[in-house]
Structure formats: structure tokens, C-alpha cells
Design an enzyme around this catalytic site. Structure first.
Site, PDB file in Angstrom:
ATOM      1  N   LYS A  22      -4.793  -8.815  10.292  1.00 32.31           N
ATOM      2  CA  LYS A  22      -4.195  -8.259   8.715  1.00 32.31           C
ATOM      3  C   LYS A  22      -3.055  -7.723   7.881  1.00 32.31           C
ATOM      4  CE  LYS A  22      -6.041  -5.428   6.150  1.00 32.31           C
ATOM      5  NZ  LYS A  22      -5.545  -4.626   4.660  1.00 32.31           N
ATOM      6  N   ASN A  23      -3.301  -6.606   8.551  1.00 29.69           N
ATOM      7  CA  ASN A  23      -2.300  -5.866   7.845  1.00 29.69           C
ATOM      8  C   ASN A  23      -0.320  -6.730   8.456  1.00 29.69           C
ATOM      9  OD1 ASN A  23      -3.760  -4.658   6.872  1.00 29.69           O
ATOM     10  ND2 ASN A  23      -3.814  -2.440   7.677  1.00 29.69           N
ATOM     11  N   CYS A 120      -5.659   2.831  -5.904  1.00 30.27           N
ATOM     12  CA  CYS A 120      -7.325   1.894  -5.543  1.00 30.27           C
ATOM     13  C   CYS A 120      -8.146   3.407  -5.118  1.00 30.27           C
ATOM     14  CB  CYS A 120      -6.923   1.186  -4.394  1.00 30.27           C
ATOM     15  SG  CYS A 120      -6.367   1.895  -2.748  1.00 30.27           S
ATOM     16  N   ARG A 125      -1.350   5.933  -4.126  1.00 30.48           N
ATOM     17  CA  ARG A 125      -0.518   4.919  -3.517  1.00 30.48           C
ATOM     18  C   ARG A 125       0.348   4.646  -4.788  1.00 30.48           C
ATOM     19  NH1 ARG A 125      -4.275   0.659  -0.198  1.00 30.48           N
ATOM     20  NH2 ARG A 125      -2.507   0.463   1.243  1.00 30.48           N
ATOM     21  N   ASP A 128       7.023   4.122  -5.157  1.00 31.92           N
ATOM     22  CA  ASP A 128       8.145   4.218  -5.284  1.00 31.92           C
ATOM     23  C   ASP A 128       9.302   4.572  -4.566  1.00 31.92           C
ATOM     24  OD1 ASP A 128       6.330   6.674  -4.220  1.00 31.92           O
ATOM     25  OD2 ASP A 128       7.800   8.128  -4.539  1.00 31.92           O
ATOM     26  N   LEU A 129       8.374   4.733  -3.603  1.00 31.61           N
ATOM     27  CA  LEU A 129       9.433   4.686  -2.163  1.00 31.61           C
ATOM     28  C   LEU A 129      10.193   2.564  -1.650  1.00 31.61           C
ATOM     29  CD1 LEU A 129       7.512   7.218   0.227  1.00 31.61           C
ATOM     30  CD2 LEU A 129       9.749   7.555  -0.758  1.00 31.61           C
ATOM     31  N   ASP A 310      -6.829   3.407   9.203  1.00 28.49           N
ATOM     32  CA  ASP A 310      -7.739   2.152   9.221  1.00 28.49           C
ATOM     33  C   ASP A 310      -8.947   2.527  10.153  1.00 28.49           C
ATOM     34  OD1 ASP A 310      -5.938   1.922   6.964  1.00 28.49           O
ATOM     35  OD2 ASP A 310      -5.224   0.400   8.624  1.00 28.49           O
ATOM     36  N   ILE A 332      -2.968  10.644   5.712  1.00 27.93           N
ATOM     37  CA  ILE A 332      -2.035   9.528   5.387  1.00 27.93           C
ATOM     38  C   ILE A 332      -2.602   9.447   3.347  1.00 27.93           C
ATOM     39  CG2 ILE A 332      -1.343   7.726   5.616  1.00 27.93           C
ATOM     40  CD1 ILE A 332      -0.823   8.985   7.327  1.00 27.93           C
ATOM     41  N   ARG A 402     -12.062  -8.554   2.958  1.00 30.75           N
ATOM     42  CA  ARG A 402     -10.585  -8.341   2.996  1.00 30.75           C
ATOM     43  C   ARG A 402     -10.196  -8.505   4.572  1.00 30.75           C
ATOM     44  NH1 ARG A 402      -7.913  -3.945   0.391  1.00 30.75           N
ATOM     45  NH2 ARG A 402      -6.927  -4.567   1.079  1.00 30.75           N
TER      46      ARG A 402
HETATM   47  C1  LIG Z   1      -1.172  -3.924   3.668  1.00 24.50           C
HETATM   48  C2  LIG Z   1      -1.179  -2.716   4.569  1.00 24.50           C
HETATM   49  O1  LIG Z   1      -0.277  -2.775   5.896  1.00 24.50           O
HETATM   50  N1  LIG Z   1      -1.980  -1.639   4.760  1.00 24.50           N
HETATM   51  C3  LIG Z   1      -1.444  -0.697   5.581  1.00 24.50           C
HETATM   52  C4  LIG Z   1      -0.418   0.371   5.335  1.00 24.50           C
HETATM   53  O2  LIG Z   1      -0.922   0.800   3.612  1.00 24.50           O
HETATM   54  P1  LIG Z   1       0.410   1.014   2.934  1.00 24.50           P
HETATM   55  O3  LIG Z   1       1.972   0.813   3.584  1.00 24.50           O
HETATM   56  O4  LIG Z   1       0.551   0.901   1.968  1.00 24.50           O
HETATM   57  O5  LIG Z   1       0.285   2.257   3.022  1.00 24.50           O
HETATM   58  P2  LIG Z   1       1.699   4.246   3.865  1.00 24.50           P
HETATM   59  O6  LIG Z   1       2.553   4.029   5.114  1.00 24.50           O
HETATM   60  O7  LIG Z   1       2.677   3.517   2.679  1.00 24.50           O
HETATM   61  O8  LIG Z   1       1.296   4.709   3.257  1.00 24.50           O
HETATM   62  C5  LIG Z   1       1.036   6.073   3.084  1.00 24.50           C
HETATM   63  C6  LIG Z   1       1.446   7.620   2.720  1.00 24.50           C
HETATM   64  O9  LIG Z   1       2.461   7.673   1.949  1.00 24.50           O
HETATM   65  C7  LIG Z   1       2.579   7.160   0.305  1.00 24.50           C
HETATM   66  N2  LIG Z   1       3.360   6.506  -0.351  1.00 24.50           N
HETATM   67  C8  LIG Z   1       3.880   5.212   0.181  1.00 24.50           C
HETATM   68  C9  LIG Z   1       4.850   4.600  -0.257  1.00 24.50           C
HETATM   69  C10 LIG Z   1       5.645   4.481  -2.067  1.00 24.50           C
HETATM   70  O10 LIG Z   1       6.127   4.128  -2.204  1.00 24.50           O
HETATM   71  N3  LIG Z   1       4.955   6.559  -2.000  1.00 24.50           N
HETATM   72  C11 LIG Z   1       4.397   6.809  -1.480  1.00 24.50           C
HETATM   73  O11 LIG Z   1       4.143   8.177  -1.287  1.00 24.50           O
HETATM   74  C12 LIG Z   1       1.274   6.443   0.154  1.00 24.50           C
HETATM   75  O12 LIG Z   1       0.322   7.174  -1.233  1.00 24.50           O
HETATM   76  C13 LIG Z   1       0.294   7.455   1.593  1.00 24.50           C
HETATM   77  O13 LIG Z   1      -0.077   8.504   0.916  1.00 24.50           O
HETATM   78  O14 LIG Z   1      -0.315   1.542   5.943  1.00 24.50           O
HETATM   79  C14 LIG Z   1      -1.521   2.447   5.544  1.00 24.50           C
HETATM   80  C15 LIG Z   1      -1.131   4.028   6.901  1.00 24.50           C
HETATM   81  O15 LIG Z   1      -1.158   3.570   7.801  1.00 24.50           O
HETATM   82  C16 LIG Z   1      -2.684   1.602   6.315  1.00 24.50           C
HETATM   83  O16 LIG Z   1      -4.002   2.640   5.559  1.00 24.50           O
HETATM   84  C17 LIG Z   1      -2.702  -0.070   5.681  1.00 24.50           C
HETATM   85  O17 LIG Z   1      -4.006  -0.174   6.056  1.00 24.50           O
HETATM   86  C1  LIG Z   2      -5.836  -0.040   3.347  1.00 25.01           C
HETATM   87  C2  LIG Z   2      -6.163  -1.245   3.942  1.00 25.01           C
HETATM   88  O1  LIG Z   2      -5.170  -2.164   3.108  1.00 25.01           O
HETATM   89  P1  LIG Z   2      -4.503  -2.281   1.504  1.00 25.01           P
HETATM   90  O2  LIG Z   2      -3.337  -1.507   2.105  1.00 25.01           O
HETATM   91  O3  LIG Z   2      -4.537  -3.553   1.733  1.00 25.01           O
HETATM   92  O4  LIG Z   2      -5.023  -1.235   0.904  1.00 25.01           O
HETATM   93  C3  LIG Z   2      -6.876  -1.389   4.877  1.00 25.01           C
HETATM   94  O5  LIG Z   2      -6.353  -2.141   5.444  1.00 25.01           O
HETATM   95  O6  LIG Z   2      -7.666  -0.519   5.663  1.00 25.01           O
END
Ligand SMILES: CC(=O)N[C@H]1[C@@H](OP(=O)(O)OP(=O)(O)OC[C@H]2O[C@@H](n3ccc(=O)[nH]c3=O)[C@H](O)[C@@H]2O)O[C@H](CO)[C@@H](O)[C@@H]1O
Ligand SMILES: C=C(OP(=O)(O)O)C(=O)O
Length: 429
Positions: A22-23, A120, A125, A128-129, A310, A332, A402
């Protein structure tokens, strides 16, 4: 709404084929916005998230055609032109990864208006990055009334992007935007997850020049246009890990196929430490437990190749009946223990203090009505239900849908007593 009922006590014996990730699939689908040629994705999972993103992409001008081809489930995505650069709140709110259309839209058509995804249950989440990366590539970013307005009428320009923390989504987003930028982009402190490597392979098959995915430095030399391509989605390491944990929980012997053992190495090590047997095969793993009780082990989540956040909820479920006390640290996301109170409804003994949970194994769980709070939390309740005495009924399984394809069928084929109770279409209170 649908619910899932599990009658505990059956061992798992059999084979489970792992689906496409999925991811990865949802980022690869977003890549279709970058070209006017068709992108064919094979090994596609059929999930609520892929259907949902398909709906958003259709609105932006992409035709999305699903079929069962010679290579299994496939989806062809074709965007001869971008007919709208607008991703509304309703279609981004329900799935965070929808936000990743922003970069490809600006890269291809110079502008986009995309709703902020919001928080969520697992954490705030922020994005900003993501915005830092798109801005570094030369787009003008404005935020108004919950929407991101991005403009780059003369196209994006290659840049150095240094992320202060590792983000999977922001790294992918930067890659998706930079492939059509003018010049070279270097992403530093990039996430190293296997899905990034999959995205690199797909983009390169489309004619992009991306190197280094899977390492902390990714280099992208922009090209003027991308072509169509055919790409097979990487196996879902989280689905594979989930069924590996389920087998260790229920006992028996389960062979996971169509996968790659190295993608869950950090989990396999923990399963072995707990006392399960994990045999790495060419296309997956065999997980066995012969009836003896597992031992409690500690773990800490970390970016790849560390223990995946996850899989944390699933492993916590496993520890609820292990011998001793397990400490689980979530590093995380700031709020990813929502499954703990639900597991406690099944009789688990868990205390949570900030980012750490302590799980003291109990001899027996008991079936109860429980509620899914997020995707991986929901499957942790199913795993606990596999050994709970009597029946466990999990509600709000739209979370589960999902990310887990045909879960009842896959577990049922190994002997689990799992059935879906169809809802009346009314939302649950
Ligand atoms: C759809 C998808 O692929 N989802 C995965 C993706 O989520 P996702 O890409 O959202 O996770 P990130 O690696 O970005 O998040 C890591 C951390 O960075 C923080 N953060 C992220 C972006 C940003 O702009 N600013 C910021 O502060 C987040 O709040 C979190 O605490 O990677 C996560 C970490 O392996 C997994 O749990 C999710 O299943
Ligand atoms: C947190 C997850 O997905 P999403 O980043 O789409 O919320 C997940 O796949 O466990």
C-alpha cells in the site's frame, strides 16, 4: 459499518501470498501525474486507500483502469493532461498520502491547490517538511483557509534539500517533484525505506534520473519530460510482518510467499528472540511456533532498517501473552498506543507512560467487543483475537480495509475463524 468477528483458539497452518505494498502503490499512483503517457502498475493491492486515491486522481484528469492481467492485479493510470490542480479537503482529509499530489501537480503544470491533510489519531503529522522541499525547488507556497497554494509558472529548479528529521513522505514528495525540475536536486537525510527504492525504480523506468534511494542521500537530475512505463509494486513488508506476528501468536506454521525476507529482518530477529522460528526463504519466510509460550522482548521503533512503527501494534498484541514484561518504545509518532486500551479490554496488562508501553504477559486473553482506532491498531486486535477465549468483535474496520487486502480470506485459508459481519451502511456511534 462492517465488523470482524474472530473466534480464538485455532492454530494457523498454510500459505499466505503477500500483496503489493500500500505505502508504495499510493506514491507510484501519484507519479502518473508526471507524464502524458500511461503508467502500468502490476502487483497492485486492491484497498480502500488505492480506490480512494484513484478517485482523487480521476478528478485531476487521470483515467484509472483496474484489471486482472497476466501479471495479476494491475492498474493503468493515464493523464494526457491535467484537467484540475485542485485537491479538495474531503479527498485529502480521508487519506494523508493524497497530499503527495501537490509536488507532481506543480512539477507538471506549474500550479496546485491542495488541502492540508490535518492530524490523525497516531499524531499531529505536520507537512512542514513537504512544503520546505517544494519551496526549495522554487515553488511559491501560500497557505489560506486550510489550503496550500503552490505556484511555479516557469517550472521547478533543482536544489539542495536538507531534512532536519527523517520523513518518508517528505522524501518521496521531494523526489516526485524534483524529477521534472531544471537541474540537479540533492536530498540529504533522506528516508531509507524500501518504498523509496521502489519509487526510484518506477521513476527511472519512466525516464527519470534518480540515484541513491535507500541511502540518506538521493540525487535527482531533472529531465524535461517523462514517459509511460510498466512497474511491479514492491511486496508489502507490513502485511508480511503482520501475518508473521499472527503465526507466532496463534502457533502452527505459516509460509509467506511473493515477498522478500530482508524487508522484515528487524521483526524476524525480535520474533526469534521471543522464541518463534523464522526460516528465510527465497520469496518470503516460514514462521513456526510449536506451542511453547513466547518470551517477552523489548523493542524500540526506528526508521528502516529499524523496527517499523507500522508493526508496533501487532508486536504489542503478541507480547500480551508472552512470559514476562516487555517494554515497547514508540519513537516515530507521539500518539501510537491507541490500541493499548482496546487490548486491555481483552484482558491484556499494559501501562503506557509517554512514548513507552510496558506489557506484562498474561496466561489467557478473553474475547470482547473492541474498536479499531487506526489501521495497524485494528489488525493488532485481530491478532489478539486469534488466541482470546471466545469471540472478539472488532468494530470500525474501515481502518483495517485501508491497508489489508482480503484479510479474512488470507487468515481463513490458514484455519483462523475470522468472519466479516456486514453493516447496514449506517455510521457507528
Ligand atoms: C502512506 C505512508 O507511506 N505512510 C507511512 C509513512 O508515513 P509518513 O510519510 O507520514 O511518515 P513520516 O516519515 O513523514 O513521519 C515521521 C515523523 O516525521 C514527522 N513529520 C513528517 C513530515 C513533516 O513534514 N513534518 C514532520 O514533523 C511526523 O509527524 C512523524 O513524527 O511513514 C511512516 C513512518 O515509517 C509510516 O508509519 C506510515 O505508514
Ligand atoms: C500510518 C499508516 O498509513 P498513513 O500514513 O497513510 O496514515 C500506515 O500505513 O500504518
Amino acid at each position: 459499518m462492517d465488523r470482524i468477528a474472530i473466534t480464538g483458539g485455532a492454530q494457523l497452518n498454510g500459505t499466505i501470498p503477500v500483496s503489493g505494498a500500500k505505502n508504495s502503490a499510493i506514491k507510484l499512483m501519484a507519479a502518473s501525474l508526471l507524464t502524458d503517457q500511461p503508467l502500468r502498475l502490476t502487483n497492485m493491492p486492491r484497498l480502500a486507500d488505492t480506490r480512494f486515491l484513484g478517485k482523487l486522481l480521476t478528478r485531476l484528469g487521470v483515467s484509472v483502469t483496474e484489471s486482472d492481467g497476466p501479471d495479476g492485479q494491475e492498474t493503468v493510470l493515464h493523464a494526457p493532461e491535467i484537467t484540475s490542480g485542485f485537491a479538495p479537503y474531503d479527498l485529502v482529509r480521508q487519506m494523508r498520502a493524497s497530499f503527495n499530489v501537490l509536488g507532481p501537480l506543480v512539477a507538471r503544470s506549474g500550479q496546485a491547490k491542495v488541502s492540508l491533510p490535518g492530524g490523525c489519531t497516531i499524531g499531529a503529522r505536520p507537512v512542514d517538511l513537504h512544503l520546505q522541499a517544494i519551496e526549495a525547488l522554487g515553488a511559491k507556497i501560500d497557505l489560506h483557509e486550510g489550503y496550500v497554494y503552490a505556484q511555479a509558472p516557469r517550472g521547478l529548479k533543482g536544489a539542495e534539500i536538507v531534512f532536519p528529521i527523517v520523513s518518508v513522505g517528505a522524501t518521496e514528495h521531494a523526489m516526485l517533484a524534483a524529477v521534472l525540475a531544471d537541474g540537479v536536486t540533492v536530498i540529504k537525510n533522506a528516508a531509507c525505506e524500501p518504498e523509496l527504492v521502489d519509487l526510484q525504480e518506477c521513476l527511472n523506468a519512466m525516464g527519470a534520473k534518480v540515484e541513491g534511494a535507500g541511502t540518506p542521500t538521493v540525487t535527482i537530475t531533472g529531465v524535461a519530460r517523462l514517459n509511460g512505463a510498466s512497474h511491479s509494486v514492491i511486496p508489502d513488508r507490513i502485511e508480511m510482518g503482520t501475518y508473521a506476528v499472527a503465526a507466532a501468536m496463534a502457533g502452527g506454521e505459516v509460509r509467506l510467499t511473493k515477498a522478500r525476507p530482508e524487508l522484515i529482518e528487524s521483526l524476524s530477529v525480535k520474533l526469534e528472540e521471543a522464541g518463534a522460528t523464522v526460516v528465510r526463504t527465497e520469496d518470503g519466510v516460514i514462521v513456526k511456533r510449536n506451542g511453547s509460550r513466547l518470551n517477552a522482548v523489548d523493542l524500540e521503533t526506528a526508521p528502516f532498517p529499524g523496527f517499523a512503527t507500522d508493526l508496533q501494534a501487532q508486536f504489542m498484541a503478541l507480547m500480551t501473552t508472552a512470559n514476562g514484561e516487555s517494554r515497547i518504545r514508540e519513537t516515530i509518532f507521539e500518539n501510537r498506543f491507541m490500541h493499548a486500551p482496546e487490548l486491555m479490554r481483552l484482558g491484556a496488562d499494559i501501562s503506557v507512560h509517554g512514548g513507552e508501553a510496558r506489557v506484562r504477559g498474561v496466561a489467557q486473553l478473553e474475547g470482547a467487543e473492541v474498536m479499531a482506532t487506526d489501521l495497524r491498531a485494528s489488525v493488532s486486535l485481530v491478532i489478539a483475537g486469534l488466541v482470546a477465549r471466545g469471540e472478539t468483535v472488532v468494530s470500525r474496520i474501515y481502518h483495517l480495509d485501508r491497508g489489508f487486502e482480503r484479510l479474512e480470506e488470507k487468515l481463513g485459508a490458514c484455519g483462523a475463524q475470522v468472519r466479516r459481519i456486514k453493516g447496514d451502511g449506517e455510521p457507528e456511534l
